[in-house]
Design a protein around this motif. Structure first.
Motif, PDB file in Angstrom:
ATOM      1  N   ASN A  10       8.313  -5.423  37.951  1.00 47.77           N
ATOM      2  CA  ASN A  10       7.008  -5.325  37.937  1.00 47.77           C
ATOM      3  C   ASN A  10       6.512  -3.725  37.725  1.00 47.77           C
ATOM      4  O   ASN A  10       5.164  -3.435  37.910  1.00 47.77           O
ATOM      5  CB  ASN A  10       6.122  -5.879  39.058  1.00 47.77           C
ATOM      6  CG  ASN A  10       6.160  -7.339  38.797  1.00 47.77           C
ATOM      7  OD1 ASN A  10       5.441  -7.765  37.734  1.00 47.77           O
ATOM      8  ND2 ASN A  10       6.321  -8.012  39.704  1.00 47.77           N
ATOM      9  N   LYS A  13       8.688  -2.261  32.667  1.00 41.81           N
ATOM     10  CA  LYS A  13       9.791  -1.978  31.849  1.00 41.81           C
ATOM     11  C   LYS A  13       9.611  -2.791  30.505  1.00 41.81           C
ATOM     12  O   LYS A  13       9.847  -2.411  29.298  1.00 41.81           O
ATOM     13  CB  LYS A  13      11.074  -2.399  32.573  1.00 41.81           C
ATOM     14  CG  LYS A  13      11.314  -1.388  33.837  1.00 41.81           C
ATOM     15  CD  LYS A  13      12.536  -2.044  34.384  1.00 41.81           C
ATOM     16  CE  LYS A  13      12.539  -3.330  35.067  1.00 41.81           C
ATOM     17  NZ  LYS A  13      11.484  -3.588  36.104  1.00 41.81           N
ATOM     18  N   SER A  14       9.245  -4.256  30.702  1.00 38.01           N
ATOM     19  CA  SER A  14       9.344  -5.092  29.562  1.00 38.01           C
ATOM     20  C   SER A  14       8.069  -4.610  28.719  1.00 38.01           C
ATOM     21  O   SER A  14       8.301  -4.861  27.445  1.00 38.01           O
ATOM     22  CB  SER A  14       9.150  -6.481  30.165  1.00 38.01           C
ATOM     23  OG  SER A  14      10.361  -6.909  30.899  1.00 38.01           O
ATOM     24  N   THR A  15       7.246  -4.211  29.195  1.00 40.17           N
ATOM     25  CA  THR A  15       6.021  -3.720  28.474  1.00 40.17           C
ATOM     26  C   THR A  15       6.384  -2.784  27.588  1.00 40.17           C
ATOM     27  O   THR A  15       6.104  -2.791  26.239  1.00 40.17           O
ATOM     28  CB  THR A  15       4.835  -3.458  29.548  1.00 40.17           C
ATOM     29  OG1 THR A  15       4.513  -4.251  30.304  1.00 40.17           O
ATOM     30  CG2 THR A  15       3.324  -3.140  28.390  1.00 40.17           C
ATOM     31  N   ASP A 116      -3.165   4.502  35.565  1.00 47.26           N
ATOM     32  CA  ASP A 116      -4.649   4.052  35.524  1.00 47.26           C
ATOM     33  C   ASP A 116      -4.889   3.303  37.063  1.00 47.26           C
ATOM     34  O   ASP A 116      -5.851   3.461  37.674  1.00 47.26           O
ATOM     35  CB  ASP A 116      -5.092   3.174  34.272  1.00 47.26           C
ATOM     36  CG  ASP A 116      -3.782   2.015  34.397  1.00 47.26           C
ATOM     37  OD1 ASP A 116      -2.684   2.072  34.567  1.00 47.26           O
ATOM     38  OD2 ASP A 116      -4.446   0.929  33.716  1.00 47.26           O
TER      39      ASP A 116
HETATM   40  N1  LIG Z   1      -2.855  -1.639  34.734  1.00 46.50           N
HETATM   41  C1  LIG Z   1      -1.594  -1.590  34.301  1.00 46.50           C
HETATM   42  N2  LIG Z   1      -0.701  -2.621  34.183  1.00 46.50           N
HETATM   43  C2  LIG Z   1       0.075  -2.429  33.696  1.00 46.50           C
HETATM   44  C3  LIG Z   1       0.766  -1.192  32.912  1.00 46.50           C
HETATM   45  N3  LIG Z   1       2.059  -1.458  32.487  1.00 46.50           N
HETATM   46  C4  LIG Z   1       2.200  -2.633  32.575  1.00 46.50           C
HETATM   47  N4  LIG Z   1       1.297  -3.292  33.169  1.00 46.50           N
HETATM   48  C5  LIG Z   1       1.251  -4.633  33.657  1.00 46.50           C
HETATM   49  O1  LIG Z   1       2.195  -5.033  34.791  1.00 46.50           O
HETATM   50  C6  LIG Z   1       2.719  -6.251  34.597  1.00 46.50           C
HETATM   51  C7  LIG Z   1       4.225  -6.098  34.814  1.00 46.50           C
HETATM   52  O2  LIG Z   1       4.704  -5.719  33.722  1.00 46.50           O
HETATM   53  P1  LIG Z   1       6.201  -5.868  33.140  1.00 46.50           P
HETATM   54  O3  LIG Z   1       6.236  -5.187  31.845  1.00 46.50           O
HETATM   55  O4  LIG Z   1       6.499  -7.219  33.261  1.00 46.50           O
HETATM   56  O5  LIG Z   1       7.212  -5.331  34.140  1.00 46.50           O
HETATM   57  P2  LIG Z   1       8.668  -5.389  34.436  1.00 46.50           P
HETATM   58  O6  LIG Z   1       8.922  -6.374  35.582  1.00 46.50           O
HETATM   59  O7  LIG Z   1       9.087  -4.277  34.852  1.00 46.50           O
HETATM   60  O8  LIG Z   1       9.204  -5.814  33.152  1.00 46.50           O
HETATM   61  C8  LIG Z   1       2.239  -6.752  33.314  1.00 46.50           C
HETATM   62  O9  LIG Z   1       1.489  -7.716  33.583  1.00 46.50           O
HETATM   63  C9  LIG Z   1       1.851  -5.735  32.613  1.00 46.50           C
HETATM   64  O10 LIG Z   1       0.884  -5.830  31.741  1.00 46.50           O
HETATM   65  C10 LIG Z   1       0.028  -0.210  32.977  1.00 46.50           C
HETATM   66  O11 LIG Z   1       0.345   1.241  32.595  1.00 46.50           O
HETATM   67  N5  LIG Z   1      -1.294  -0.291  34.021  1.00 46.50           N
END
Ligand SMILES: Nc1nc2c(ncn2[C@@H]2O[C@H](COP(=O)(O)OP(=O)(O)O)[C@@H](O)[C@H]2O)c(=O)[nH]1
Ligand SMILES: [Mg+2]
Lengths: 695, 88
Positions: A10, A13-15, A116
């Motif tokens: 969370n 990373k995937s974003t 943010d």
């Molecule tokens: N507020 C905010 N939310 C973010 C940011 N980057 C990612 N998110 C949100 O965090 C959540 C988890 O992101 P994800 O890419 O799935 O995380 P992963 O588990 O590391 O792959 C998603 O709902 C994204 O939209 C950011 O810079 N700011």
């Protein structure tokens, strides 16, 4: 150049991965695991880069499947650069993993994401000072808004192109530990292992008696894979497999024993090393983090006040889940209907063309009644599945899924299951296929298997539809509602019983712990929701396609040969006749048995099968059920309902179980278990009912 | 008086003194930041003996009572004297 994205779950990373690779992704599984493997090729500055989105992990000690995958990748494949992502709003715990990465990987860039969120929580982080404290480049990012991502990649490429490995600062360990690490370093420094891994890391792992130290693994690219598709999306193949080449024991056995005698066991080393890292983080934290208002309540706090409230939490959960269900399984019905109609229309068009081409009648029937009818029945629920997956991603990314697991854990605990099983089981009410796929969030493979195997006992929407039509015909008025509730209660009871029963069948070394992060709420991005939805739906289609096609043809052949005879003399009818002896103790005639056999392809077809068998041509489900009332007693009907509700759900779910468990044995066990259980319960009800004089 | 995390009421804070038992669970806790010396707060409990929501290091964690019963805590205002190495 190989670059890997790494970090806690969370953190975004995937974003970042989705922004950088766009639709240019290869989605598959890691060798031998059902953990998604996502990679993509991108080009920057005349450089071809393979970017890997590693599963989230809290540390490099293997615990869950996800963490094993990440660890193996870092250890065995050694990416050129690691992009370590950190959640700025939760930097203290995040840095623990970063320190572990820094000990192992020479080239690391830190991406400080969620700037943010940190800001709104009143946290200021000076990234330049963080870079100075750790001696590692740091880039500030707001991934959800696309800010800083390109800079992050540029920095990673720059580090990847450096001539010499940069040197990050070491974690200072307390003296007694440091001396022991150095003693071990001296023993290991002359071995070839010291050329493969950083010496300090090697020494620490040796002291912790990490099993993988001393093993050489070779990665074998799977080139000879036959069905490796060239499809850019959703490649199901495993790109690499590892093979153990040799396993040697490293020097230092005597030293380890001496330490053991001094009270420095492997556990003790682990704890001491972890402790030192946390101490170090607390020490350097004030250098770069300013917590302006640490008690300020964030959005998450305010939302959790309601969502996790012991009183309001459950009604809110019911509302959210009902909404998801309504959208996925009720509101999507017209879409499914449209798909069916389109399929029927396409079948008609093709049949017309075939008539024009003077194709034999049999082939026409095969295409229309076999292939199109069977495949169409499955395609019709693709909209449901797609919408459900979209909501699933939405709930997972927003952080609600973890809350649902928190609230549902108590009930799951009663069955010996994990809180995360809750969502899978609830999803089963919509459709067992996504329910089974939702077990992927479970960390422990055994918990996962049990959840997967009991999922089919939960009646899905199509089954509930057929059941309610039958109930309405046999039990008019308010009695119907009572009967329906009794059936649902029975299914829940059996789910509970089966979970407890399977706990005994499935061997488990250690009960998995329920230690789960409750992430801050996030507003998910469109891309993050839609990309996985598309990938999952597509792979479901691809998986189910061949099986469903073959099964549809088989059913068609069975029910149309020999040609031109009444139904009870076709092969299917004969089969029903043979099976009648199984059905007899339950009061089922051959027709019901045929319907049960055919229901296996897709359970929603049961009603129309029965319609054909009872000679009611009309499509209206009411009239079919009405026709059944003449042939069965209410008790017989109730028995039929119970068996129908519990026996193997459908082909698609069996295929999914097989794909997810990767075990033919357990899949067959699941099918057999469902069949046997449903007939035993049916028998008990039929005879128990007769005993008490029900009709 | 020995107290365990499980005994805390919502809103109470405490400091981790020791984690009992070993194995995967303890390693897991370590990964999540539960090491001796860390300050924790129980935020709320799920009803009917469900899991606890815990706050530490600026984030939230959910943990079952059974697991919480292995974490020995002391009052948080007491100064943590010993340099913290747990299994001693
Ligand atoms: N507020 C905010 N939310 C973010 C940011 N980057 C990612 N998110 C949100 O965090 C959540 C988890 O992101 P994800 O890419 O799935 O995380 P992963 O588990 O590391 O792959 C998603 O709902 C994204 O939209 C950011 O810079 N700011
Ligand atoms: Mg991800």
């Amino acid at each position: 150049m190989k670059i890997a994205l790494m970090g806690n779950p969370n953190v975004g990373k995937s974003t970042v991965f989705n922004v950088l690779t766009g639709s240019n992704q290869q989605v598959g599984n890691w060798a031998g695991k059902t953990v998604e493997r996502k990679s993509g090729i991108i080009h920057r500055a005349n450089e071809e880069i393979e970017l890997i989105d590693l599963p989230g992990t809290y540390s490099l000690t293997a615990y869950s499947q996800e963490e094993i995958v990440t660890r193996e990748y870092i250890l065995r494949e050694k990416p050129d650069v690691v992009m370590a992502m950190v959640d700025a709003s939760n930097i203290e715990r995040n840095l623990y993993l970063v320190l572990q990465i820094l000990e192992l990987a020479p080239r690391v860039v830190i991406g400080l994401n969620m700037m943010d969120l940190a800001k709104t929580a009143g946290i200021t982080i000076h990234s330049n000072k963080l870079a100075l404290a750790l001696n590692v480049p740091v880039v500030e990012i707001i991934a959800a808004k696309g800010q800083g991502i390109e800079e992050f990649l540029t920095e990673a490429i720059r580090v990847g192109k450096l001539k010499k490995d940069p040197i990050a600062d070491d974690v200072p360990y307390p003296e007694e530990l440091e001396n022991r690490i150095q003693a071990m370093e001296r023993l290991l420094s002359d071995t070839i292992w010291a050329t493969k891994y950083p010496l300090r890391w090697l020494a620490i792992k040796r002291l912790e008696q990490d099993p993988e130290i001393g093993q050489t693994w070779k990665s074998i690219p799977q080139t000879n894979q036959r069905n490796r598709s060239t499809d850019p999306c959703c490649d199901p193949g495993d790109p690499v497999k590892y093979e153990l080449q040799e396993s040697v024991s490293l020097p230092g056995e005597a030293l380890l024993q001496a330490y053991e005698a001094e009270g420095w066991s492997k556990d003790h080393f682990e704890m001491a090393v972890a402790d030192a890292k946390y101490q170090y983080i607390s020490k350097i934290l004030p250098e770069f983090r300013v917590n302006e208002n640490p008690v300020k309540r964030t959005w998450t706090d305010k939302l959790d006040e309601w969502i996790l409230s012991p009183f309001w939490g459950y009604p809110i959960m019911v509302i959210i889940l009902s909404l998801v269900f309504w959208f996925s399984f009720v509101a999507s019905a017209p879409l499914g209907g449209a798909v069916s109609e389109a399929m029927a229309w396409a079948a008609d068009v093709i049949v017309v063309i075939m008539q024009w081409g003077q194709m034999p009648e049999v082939i026409q029937s095969l295409v229309r009644d076999g292939i199109f009818a069977g495949v169409g029945a499955v395609l019709a629920f693709v909209p449901q599945i797609a919408i459900f997956f979209a909501f699933f991603s939405l709930m997972q990314d927003s952080g609600y899924l973890a809350r649902a697991a928190f609230l549902g854990d108590r009930f799951m605990q009663l069955m010996g299951l994990h809180g995360k099983s809750f969502f899978s089981l609830v999803s089963g009410f919509g459709c067992n296929v996504p329910g089974i796929m939702a077990t992927r969030t479970l960390e422990d493979p055994k918990d996962r298997l049990i959840t997967m195997l009991i999922n089919p006992l939960i009646p899905c929407v199509p089954r509930l539809g057929v059941m309610s039509a039958v109930v309405a015909a046999f039990f008019p008025g308010s009695r119907g509602a009572f009967i329906m509730v009794s059936l649902l209660l029975l299914s829940m009871l059996l789910v509970m019983f089966s979970a407890l029963f399977l706990r005994r069948v499935v061997r488990q070394k250690e009960r998995s712990a329920f230690v789960m992060e409750l992430p801050l709420y996030h507003v998910p991005t469109m891309r993050n929701v839609l990309l996985p939805t598309w990938q999952k739906t597509y792979s479901f289609l691809k998986r189910a396609w061949t099986f469903i096609l073959v099964a549809s043809i088989v059913v068609w052949v069975l029910s149309s040969y020999p040609q031109g005879v009444p139904m009870n003399e076709t092969w299917a009818g004969k089969m029903g006749g043979w099976l009648a002896f199984i059905g007899q103790p339950l009061g089922f005639d051959w027709r019901i048995m045929v319907a049960i056999v055919f229901g296996f392809t897709a359970k929603e077809t049961t009603l129309s099968t029965l319609g054909i068998l009872y000679g009611v041509a009309a499509d209206a489900s009411q009239s079919i059920a009405q026709a059944m009332t003449g042939a069965m007693t209410p008790l017989g009907a109730y028995t039929f309902l119970v068996v129908y509700m519990l026996y193997i759900p459908c082909l698609a779910s069996v295929v999914t179980t097989y794909k997810e468990s990767r075990s033919l044995g357990w899949t067959s066990f699941g099918v057999a278990y469902n069949l046997i259980l449903s007939f035993i319960i049916g028998w008990l009800i039929f005879h128990g009912g007769q005993l008490f004089g029900f009709q | 008086m020995d107290r365990f995390l499980q005994d805390l009421k919502p809103g109470e804070r405490a400091r981790v003194e020791r984690i009992e038992g070993g194995g995967a669970l303890r390693r897991r806790m370590m990964d999540m930041g539960i090491v001796p010396g860390v300050e924790l707060e129980v935020v709320r409990c799920a009803p009917l003996g469900g899991p606890l929501q815990i706050r530490l290091k600026g984030y939230y964690l959910a943990m079952r009572r059974g697991e919480c019963a292995r974490i020995m805590v002391c009052a948080s205002n007491r100064e943590y004297s010993e340099p913290s190495l747990a299994s001693r």
